[in-house]
Design a protein around this motif. Structure first.
Motif, PDB file in Angstrom:
ATOM      1  N   VAL A   1      -1.296  -3.728   6.953  1.00 12.37           N
ATOM      2  CA  VAL A   1      -0.592  -4.991   6.765  1.00 12.37           C
ATOM      3  C   VAL A   1       0.623  -5.027   7.690  1.00 12.37           C
ATOM      4  O   VAL A   1       1.362  -4.054   7.770  1.00 12.37           O
ATOM      5  CB  VAL A   1      -0.121  -5.156   5.296  1.00 12.37           C
ATOM      6  CG1 VAL A   1       0.738  -6.392   5.134  1.00 12.37           C
ATOM      7  CG2 VAL A   1      -1.316  -5.205   4.363  1.00 12.37           C
TER       8      VAL A   1
ATOM      9  N   ALA B   1       2.286  -4.233  -0.912  1.00 11.81           N
ATOM     10  CA  ALA B   1       1.120  -3.835  -0.125  1.00 11.81           C
ATOM     11  C   ALA B   1       0.953  -2.316  -0.132  1.00 11.81           C
ATOM     12  O   ALA B   1      -0.154  -1.795  -0.312  1.00 11.81           O
ATOM     13  CB  ALA B   1       1.234  -4.362   1.296  1.00 11.81           C
TER      14      ALA B   1
ATOM     15  N   ILE C   1      -5.982  -6.016  -1.549  1.00 13.94           N
ATOM     16  CA  ILE C   1      -5.959  -4.678  -0.949  1.00 13.94           C
ATOM     17  C   ILE C   1      -6.693  -3.686  -1.833  1.00 13.94           C
ATOM     18  O   ILE C   1      -7.520  -2.905  -1.352  1.00 13.94           O
ATOM     19  CB  ILE C   1      -4.502  -4.227  -0.695  1.00 13.94           C
ATOM     20  CG1 ILE C   1      -3.874  -5.092   0.407  1.00 13.94           C
ATOM     21  CG2 ILE C   1      -4.442  -2.749  -0.338  1.00 13.94           C
ATOM     22  CD1 ILE C   1      -2.358  -4.990   0.491  1.00 13.94           C
TER      23      ILE C   1
ATOM     24  N   MET D   1      -1.819 -10.153  -2.824  1.00 11.28           N
ATOM     25  CA  MET D   1      -2.007  -9.080  -1.838  1.00 11.28           C
ATOM     26  C   MET D   1      -2.463  -7.792  -2.499  1.00 11.28           C
ATOM     27  O   MET D   1      -3.382  -7.134  -2.008  1.00 11.28           O
ATOM     28  CB  MET D   1      -0.705  -8.803  -1.072  1.00 11.28           C
ATOM     29  CG  MET D   1      -0.346  -9.848  -0.079  1.00 11.28           C
ATOM     30  SD  MET D   1       1.048  -9.381   0.974  1.00 11.28           S
ATOM     31  CE  MET D   1       2.258  -8.824  -0.178  1.00 11.28           C
TER      32      MET D   1
END
Length: 138
Positions: free
Chosen positions: A119, A133, A110, A106
């Motif tokens: 998210v 995140a 990102i 992730m």
């Protein structure tokens, strides 16, 4: 299969007998895991010198047997992420370290998206994925 290889503050030391022996920073915990069906090869050394051992009850639940004094909580790190750890009354510690492979994925997606990313973390029990995140810019 992705494996969380970047841990410095977490380690599975050994497994067997329905339990796993883990290092969380400087703390060694012994916790049940029903997927571990093979016997403990040698139940000595670190198996016996743990800070805490969670014992399951035959009627459900269980309790910690603290062999050494622990702080109420302590901090471990994964990359630039920091997490507070504490033994809960149902064998957990507040984090699933095996999910770090997903956090890494992730964070990389990102950070390289080249656009704002939002998210929705539907598995927010520990908040690990949310912290990952957010740290990457989501």
């Amino acid at each position: 299969m992705y494996v969380a290889q970047d841990w410095q503050d977490y380690e599975v030391i050994d497994t067997g007998g329905g339990e796993k022996l883990e290092r969380w920073g400087d703390v060694i915990l012994r916790r049940p895991d029903p997927q571990i069906i093979w016997p403990i090869e040698r139940e000595d050394g670190q198996w016996r010198s743990v800070h805490g051992h969670y014992h399951r009850s035959s009627s459900g639940g269980g309790q910690w047997d603290m062999k050494k004094q622990l702080p109420d909580r302590w901090t471990i790190s994964y990359d630039q992420l920091k997490f507070h750890i504490r033994p809960t009354n149902f064998k957990h510690t507040g984090l699933f370290p095996e999910q770090a492979a997903n956090w890494r994925w992730m964070m990389d997606k990102i950070a390289s998206a080249g656009r704002p990313v939002s998210v929705l973390n539907l598995f927010a029990y520990t908040g690990g994925a949310t912290v990952a995140a957010a740290s990457a810019g989501a």
